[in-house]
Every structure is written in C-alpha cells, then in structure tokens.
Scaffold this motif. Structure first.
Motif, short mmCIF file in Angstrom:
data_model
loop_
_atom_site.label_atom_id
_atom_site.label_comp_id
_atom_site.label_asym_id
_atom_site.label_seq_id
_atom_site.Cartn_x
_atom_site.Cartn_y
_atom_site.Cartn_z
N PRO A 88 0.79 -1.24 0.00
CA PRO A 88 0.00 0.00 0.00
C PRO A 88 0.82 1.28 0.00
CG PRO A 88 -0.06 -1.04 2.16
CD PRO A 88 0.65 -1.99 1.24
N ASN A 89 2.13 1.18 0.15
CA ASN A 89 2.98 2.37 0.11
C ASN A 89 3.68 2.53 -1.24
OD1 ASN A 89 2.54 3.47 2.76
ND2 ASN A 89 3.46 1.57 3.49
N ILE A 90 3.26 1.75 -2.21
CA ILE A 90 3.72 1.92 -3.59
C ILE A 90 2.50 2.25 -4.44
CG2 ILE A 90 4.78 0.81 -5.59
CD1 ILE A 90 6.52 -0.75 -3.64
N LEU A 91 2.59 3.38 -5.14
CA LEU A 91 1.47 3.89 -5.93
C LEU A 91 1.84 3.91 -7.40
CD1 LEU A 91 0.93 7.10 -3.77
CD2 LEU A 91 -0.01 4.85 -3.34
N ILE A 92 0.92 3.52 -8.24
CA ILE A 92 1.08 3.62 -9.69
C ILE A 92 0.35 4.88 -10.13
CG2 ILE A 92 0.66 2.53 -11.93
CD1 ILE A 92 2.55 0.93 -10.12
N LEU A 93 1.09 5.79 -10.78
CA LEU A 93 0.50 7.03 -11.27
C LEU A 93 0.16 6.89 -12.74
CD1 LEU A 93 2.94 9.69 -9.74
CD2 LEU A 93 0.97 8.60 -8.68
N LYS A 94 -1.07 7.22 -13.08
CA LYS A 94 -1.50 7.22 -14.48
C LYS A 94 -1.97 8.62 -14.83
CE LYS A 94 -2.42 2.42 -15.09
NZ LYS A 94 -3.17 1.45 -15.82
N LYS A 95 -1.64 9.04 -16.05
CA LYS A 95 -2.09 10.35 -16.54
C LYS A 95 -3.59 10.30 -16.80
CE LYS A 95 2.18 11.37 -19.07
NZ LYS A 95 2.69 11.70 -20.41
N GLU A 96 -4.15 11.46 -17.08
CA GLU A 96 -5.58 11.57 -17.39
C GLU A 96 -5.98 10.65 -18.55
OE1 GLU A 96 -8.15 13.76 -16.10
OE2 GLU A 96 -6.77 13.91 -14.41
N ASN A 97 -5.08 10.47 -19.53
CA ASN A 97 -5.40 9.65 -20.70
C ASN A 97 -5.19 8.16 -20.45
OD1 ASN A 97 -2.63 9.29 -20.74
ND2 ASN A 97 -2.30 10.43 -22.64
N GLY A 98 -4.82 7.78 -19.21
CA GLY A 98 -4.64 6.38 -18.85
C GLY A 98 -3.22 5.87 -19.03
N GLU A 99 -2.37 6.68 -19.63
CA GLU A 99 -0.97 6.28 -19.84
C GLU A 99 -0.23 6.30 -18.50
OE1 GLU A 99 2.91 8.40 -21.90
OE2 GLU A 99 0.92 8.82 -22.72
N PHE A 101 2.48 7.01 -15.87
CA PHE A 101 3.42 8.13 -15.72
C PHE A 101 4.64 7.73 -14.90
CE2 PHE A 101 4.97 11.84 -13.34
CZ PHE A 101 5.29 12.67 -14.39
N GLY A 102 4.41 7.00 -13.83
CA GLY A 102 5.51 6.62 -12.95
C GLY A 102 5.01 5.89 -11.72
N THR A 103 5.92 5.68 -10.79
CA THR A 103 5.61 4.98 -9.55
C THR A 103 6.10 5.82 -8.38
OG1 THR A 103 5.97 2.89 -10.69
CG2 THR A 103 5.95 2.81 -8.31
N VAL A 104 5.34 5.82 -7.31
CA VAL A 104 5.73 6.52 -6.09
C VAL A 104 5.90 5.51 -4.98
CG1 VAL A 104 4.90 8.08 -4.27
CG2 VAL A 104 4.67 8.73 -6.66
N HIS A 105 6.99 5.65 -4.24
CA HIS A 105 7.19 4.85 -3.03
C HIS A 105 7.14 5.81 -1.85
CE1 HIS A 105 9.71 2.78 0.09
NE2 HIS A 105 8.70 1.97 -0.10
N VAL A 106 6.16 5.61 -0.98
CA VAL A 106 6.02 6.44 0.21
C VAL A 106 6.94 5.84 1.26
CG1 VAL A 106 4.44 7.40 1.91
CG2 VAL A 106 3.61 6.87 -0.39
N ALA A 107 7.99 6.57 1.61
CA ALA A 107 8.98 6.05 2.54
C ALA A 107 8.56 6.26 3.99
CB ALA A 107 10.33 6.73 2.29
N TYR A 108 8.02 7.44 4.31
CA TYR A 108 7.70 7.74 5.70
C TYR A 108 6.82 8.98 5.78
CZ TYR A 108 8.33 9.29 10.54
OH TYR A 108 8.11 9.70 11.82
#
Length: 149
Positions: A88-99, A101-108
């Motif tokens: 749950p601390n790793i997020l997949i980011l998608k642009k408005e068009n569904g493409e 964009f990247g990944t976020v790791h929430v460290a703290y």
C-alpha cells in the motif's frame, strides 16, 4: 543510613521507573503506528516539494478519485489518478489519458503528519519529495492554486 538518604534514593528510583515506563509507552506507540502504516499504507494526502531544487511539486488527494498532480520546474502540470499496489505504500501514477506516468514509493510520513518523504520513479529518474502541507494544492487551468481543505 539516614532517613533522608533513603527517601532521596527511593524518589530517584521511582522517577527512573516512571521515565522508563513512559519511554516504553512511546516506543510501543510509534512501533504500532509504523506497523499499521506498513500494512495499511501511510495517509498521503498533501502537497510535496522536491528536496533538491524545490521547483517541482507533487500533490495527492485520495478522497477525490485518487487524484494526483505534478507541477514540474517549467510550470507544466501533469494530472491523473493513482492506485495503491499490493504494497500500500507503492502507488502507480497514471495520466488523465490512462498512460502510465511513474511509480511513487512512500517512505515515511510521521504520525503527526508534520514531516514525510516519498520517491517518484519516472523514466530513469528518481526524485525525492518532502511533505510541505497536509492540504493538497493543485494548479488549475488559470494558473491559480486550488488548496483542498
């Protein structure tokens, strides 16, 4: 031994026990928070700024359709939705068009939400962001900032 010496020694011992118990309580509370966040995910709603140049911002609002926005150093906005993964601390980011964009790791994110760090992985670049505010701030088409409160 004098009665005064015994009283002072007893008071010091009681104070040491009390401080030890308070310290143990604080450690248990922080450990419990970290265990909960590791399994449930940190609360990420807020506004983050990159820690190197302070020229990129990243905002998240989970309650609004898991919305995110990156404003890069040139002022270009990228919007989209995110979803949490099995971690749950790793997020997949998608642009408005569904493409993707990247990944976020929430460290703290601290329990009081007064500090926090997350990492954005996009292309071959990794950017560390620091929590600025727990109120998400999104740039709107007019160039104004819309702060969710």
């Amino acid at each position: 031994m004098s009665r005064r010496f015994v009283s002072i020694t007893l008071a010091v011992v009681c104070l040491a026990v009390l401080l030890g118990a308070a310290g143990q309580f604080a450690i248990n509370r922080e450990t419990s928070y970290m265990q909960e966040c590791a399994s449930e995910g940190f609360v990420i709603d807020g506004y983050y700024r990159d820690d190197k140049t302070s020229r990129e911002t990243l905002a998240f609002l989970e309650e609004d359709n898991c919305r995110w926005q990156l404003v890069d150093q040139d002022g270009i906005c990228t919007d989209g939705q995110f979803k949490r993964t099995d971690d749950p601390n790793i997020l997949i980011l998608k642009k408005e068009n569904g493409e993707e964009f990247g990944t976020v790791h929430v460290a703290y994110i601290s329990r009081r939400r007064d500090q926090g760090w997350l990492y954005l992985f996009r292309d071959t670049k990794v950017t560390r962001f620091n929590l600025v505010s727990t109120y998400p701030a999104f740039m709107v088409e007019s160039g104004d900032v819309d702060v969710e409160s």
